[in-house]
Design a protein around this motif. Structure first.
Motif, PDB file in Angstrom:
ATOM      1  N   UNK A  87       0.798  -1.106  -0.043  1.00 24.43           N
ATOM      2  CA  UNK A  87      -0.003   0.019   0.029  1.00 24.43           C
ATOM      3  C   UNK A  87       0.693   1.352  -0.072  1.00 24.43           C
ATOM      4  N   UNK A  88       0.270   2.447  -0.422  1.00 21.57           N
ATOM      5  CA  UNK A  88       1.027   3.579  -0.458  1.00 21.57           C
ATOM      6  C   UNK A  88       0.300   4.358   0.991  1.00 21.57           C
ATOM      7  N   UNK A  89       1.605   4.929   1.623  1.00 19.70           N
ATOM      8  CA  UNK A  89       1.208   5.527   3.090  1.00 19.70           C
ATOM      9  C   UNK A  89       1.903   6.842   3.178  1.00 19.70           C
ATOM     10  N   UNK A  90       1.382   7.933   3.801  1.00 17.06           N
ATOM     11  CA  UNK A  90       1.873   8.998   4.292  1.00 17.06           C
ATOM     12  C   UNK A  90       2.114   9.004   5.789  1.00 17.06           C
ATOM     13  N   UNK A  91       3.254   8.664   6.188  1.00 18.71           N
ATOM     14  CA  UNK A  91       3.700   8.561   7.732  1.00 18.71           C
ATOM     15  C   UNK A  91       3.940   9.648   8.489  1.00 18.71           C
ATOM     16  N   UNK A  92       3.545  10.234   9.336  1.00 19.22           N
ATOM     17  CA  UNK A  92       3.847  11.562  10.178  1.00 19.22           C
ATOM     18  C   UNK A  92       3.556  11.175  11.849  1.00 19.22           C
ATOM     19  N   UNK A  93       4.637  12.119  12.279  1.00 19.80           N
ATOM     20  CA  UNK A  93       4.354  12.055  13.787  1.00 19.80           C
ATOM     21  C   UNK A  93       5.957  12.811  14.296  1.00 19.80           C
ATOM     22  N   UNK A  94       5.862  12.727  15.576  1.00 20.37           N
ATOM     23  CA  UNK A  94       7.148  13.371  16.154  1.00 20.37           C
ATOM     24  C   UNK A  94       8.388  12.738  15.734  1.00 20.37           C
ATOM     25  N   UNK A 182       6.310  13.851 -10.685  1.00 24.09           N
ATOM     26  CA  UNK A 182       6.627  12.548 -10.391  1.00 24.09           C
ATOM     27  C   UNK A 182       5.464  11.894  -9.711  1.00 24.09           C
ATOM     28  N   UNK A 183       4.973  12.491  -8.756  1.00 26.29           N
ATOM     29  CA  UNK A 183       3.545  11.808  -8.128  1.00 26.29           C
ATOM     30  C   UNK A 183       2.533  11.622  -9.055  1.00 26.29           C
ATOM     31  N   UNK A 184       2.439  12.605  -9.793  1.00 25.58           N
ATOM     32  CA  UNK A 184       1.257  12.585 -11.036  1.00 25.58           C
ATOM     33  C   UNK A 184       1.471  11.290 -11.782  1.00 25.58           C
ATOM     34  N   UNK A 185       2.724  10.872 -12.288  1.00 24.02           N
ATOM     35  CA  UNK A 185       2.972   9.601 -12.804  1.00 24.02           C
ATOM     36  C   UNK A 185       2.642   8.400 -11.969  1.00 24.02           C
ATOM     37  N   UNK A 186       3.342   8.620 -10.769  1.00 23.63           N
ATOM     38  CA  UNK A 186       2.903   7.433  -9.862  1.00 23.63           C
ATOM     39  C   UNK A 186       1.332   7.026  -9.973  1.00 23.63           C
ATOM     40  N   UNK A 193       3.812   4.515  -3.827  1.00 22.33           N
ATOM     41  CA  UNK A 193       4.593   5.457  -2.952  1.00 22.33           C
ATOM     42  C   UNK A 193       4.343   5.732  -1.311  1.00 22.33           C
ATOM     43  N   UNK A 194       5.437   5.879  -0.721  1.00 21.03           N
ATOM     44  CA  UNK A 194       5.345   5.878   0.825  1.00 21.03           C
ATOM     45  C   UNK A 194       6.287   6.919   1.235  1.00 21.03           C
ATOM     46  N   UNK A 195       5.684   7.839   1.999  1.00 15.25           N
ATOM     47  CA  UNK A 195       6.461   8.995   2.468  1.00 15.25           C
ATOM     48  C   UNK A 195       6.361   9.268   3.907  1.00 15.25           C
ATOM     49  N   UNK A 196       7.480   9.643   4.401  1.00 18.07           N
ATOM     50  CA  UNK A 196       7.456  10.125   5.779  1.00 18.07           C
ATOM     51  C   UNK A 196       7.570  11.581   5.887  1.00 18.07           C
ATOM     52  N   UNK A 197       7.121  12.323   7.223  1.00 20.96           N
ATOM     53  CA  UNK A 197       7.247  13.684   7.486  1.00 20.96           C
ATOM     54  C   UNK A 197       6.994  13.889   8.868  1.00 20.96           C
ATOM     55  N   UNK A 198       7.216  14.974   9.561  1.00 24.67           N
ATOM     56  CA  UNK A 198       7.040  15.134  10.835  1.00 24.67           C
ATOM     57  C   UNK A 198       5.626  16.000  10.892  1.00 24.67           C
ATOM     58  N   UNK A 199       5.230  16.578   9.720  1.00 22.05           N
ATOM     59  CA  UNK A 199       3.930  17.392   9.958  1.00 22.05           C
ATOM     60  C   UNK A 199       2.744  16.531   9.189  1.00 22.05           C
ATOM     61  N   UNK A 200       1.430  16.770   9.394  1.00 18.36           N
ATOM     62  CA  UNK A 200       0.230  16.211   8.807  1.00 18.36           C
ATOM     63  C   UNK A 200       0.349  16.940   7.473  1.00 18.36           C
ATOM     64  N   UNK A 201      -0.489  16.326   6.677  1.00 18.59           N
ATOM     65  CA  UNK A 201      -0.682  16.859   5.165  1.00 18.59           C
ATOM     66  C   UNK A 201      -1.655  18.084   5.414  1.00 18.59           C
ATOM     67  N   UNK A 202      -2.648  17.999   6.233  1.00 15.27           N
ATOM     68  CA  UNK A 202      -3.259  18.909   6.543  1.00 15.27           C
ATOM     69  C   UNK A 202      -3.825  19.257   7.942  1.00 15.27           C
ATOM     70  N   UNK A 203      -3.683  20.149   8.748  1.00 18.61           N
ATOM     71  CA  UNK A 203      -3.940  20.290  10.126  1.00 18.61           C
ATOM     72  C   UNK A 203      -5.473  20.251  10.170  1.00 18.61           C
ATOM     73  N   UNK A 225      -4.189  12.065  -2.442  1.00 25.25           N
ATOM     74  CA  UNK A 225      -5.056  11.534  -3.199  1.00 25.25           C
ATOM     75  C   UNK A 225      -4.590   9.805  -3.482  1.00 25.25           C
ATOM     76  N   UNK A 226      -3.114   9.718  -3.063  1.00 22.31           N
ATOM     77  CA  UNK A 226      -2.484   8.591  -3.552  1.00 22.31           C
ATOM     78  C   UNK A 226      -2.510   7.699  -2.404  1.00 22.31           C
ATOM     79  N   UNK A 227      -1.887   8.596  -1.100  1.00 19.25           N
ATOM     80  CA  UNK A 227      -1.514   7.887   0.084  1.00 19.25           C
ATOM     81  C   UNK A 227      -2.618   7.779   1.280  1.00 19.25           C
ATOM     82  N   UNK A 228      -2.464   6.623   2.217  1.00 15.61           N
ATOM     83  CA  UNK A 228      -3.068   6.646   3.117  1.00 15.61           C
ATOM     84  C   UNK A 228      -2.350   7.321   4.417  1.00 15.61           C
ATOM     85  N   UNK A 229      -2.975   8.480   5.025  1.00 18.22           N
ATOM     86  CA  UNK A 229      -2.431   8.983   5.942  1.00 18.22           C
ATOM     87  C   UNK A 229      -2.433   8.174   7.458  1.00 18.22           C
ATOM     88  N   UNK A 230      -1.177   8.007   7.699  1.00 19.59           N
ATOM     89  CA  UNK A 230      -0.804   7.294   9.062  1.00 19.59           C
ATOM     90  C   UNK A 230      -0.138   8.073  10.049  1.00 19.59           C
TER      91      UNK A 230
END
Length: 232
Positions: A87-94, A182-186, A193-203, A225-230
């Motif tokens: 699966x595609x994930x956007x993982x965020x947290x401290x 790049x993301x649009x092609x994916x 695609x799986x991505x990490x970041x410290x911040x949420x996509x939208x607060x 649109x691509x990732x499940x936010x975790x």
């Protein structure tokens, strides 16, 4: 014998494959057809894991079993990704929540499943995409981005991006455009695609700091649109 995997990485193999005689294509019994040989899939898997050990040595033992969840939210996150590692994930947290550990654990699972994938920090990715867009010059070889080649040519593939909120000047027009493309092609080719970041996509409530202060709204929308936010 030297094999070249689907990402253009050369690796020296120890044993010569008797089934395909080193061609990478094995005959299908009782037909005139051939199929990709098992040795080539093993070569792809070993090359990807080799790169992990070389470039990410601190995470060489990262897998789902080794992840230490410290609260129910983190436990739910690891169970979700482990249950669907493609699966595609956007993982965020401290900081210290284990986002990179889970990203690499998913990458390892994809390698073992012999699925073409690439792992980059956000800064590495920007540098690679920028180099790929440089104009041709006589005294410099044309650079072919392994990431772009993978997402443009592979029928099944997965890109892993670590610390996307540390992307330098990601809101500049050029970098925002190449990242969006790049993301649009994916998305268009239905890759992962799986991505990490410290911040949420939208607060929550639309207020507070989120990825819209780091990336453009268009890029954030495409990730959404691509990732499940975790959240970890």
């Amino acid at each position: 014998m030297t094999l070249t995997n689907c990402q253009g990485i050369n690796r020296e193999t120890v044993e010569f494959c008797q089934l395909c005689q080193g061609t990478g294509w094995a005959p299908v019994p009782e037909t005139n057809r051939v199929k990709r040989c098992q040795c080539r899939y093993e070569e792809i898997k070993n090359a990807l894991l080799h790169d992990l050990l070389k470039n990410w040595p601190e995470y060489k033992n990262a897998d789902f079993k080794a992840y230490q969840a410290r609260n129910p939210q983190q436990q739910a996150a690891v169970e979700l990704i482990r249950s669907n590692p493609t699966g595609s994930y956007f993982m965020h947290g401290n900081y210290g929540a284990g986002k990179t550990h889970l990203l690499v654990a998913q990458y390892r699972a994809m390698c073992l499943a012999r699925i073409p994938c690439q792992l980059r920090t956000a800064r590495q990715l920007v540098a690679e995409l920028t180099q790929a867009e440089l104009p041709k010059e006589r005294d410099r070889e044309t650079f072919i981005s392994p990431v772009l080649r993978m997402v443009q040519e592979s029928a099944q593939a997965h890109l892993f991006i670590d610390d996307i909120d540390k992307m330098d000047a990601a809101r500049t027009d050029f970098r925002a455009e190449v990242l969006f493309d790049l993301l649009d092609t994916i998305k268009r080719r239905q890759l992962g695609v799986s991505i990490t970041g410290n911040l949420p996509l939208v607060s929550k409530g639309g207020s507070g700091r989120d990825m819209r202060q780091v990336l453009t709204d268009q890029v954030v929308s495409r990730i959404y649109r691509v990732c499940t936010e975790v959240k970890l």
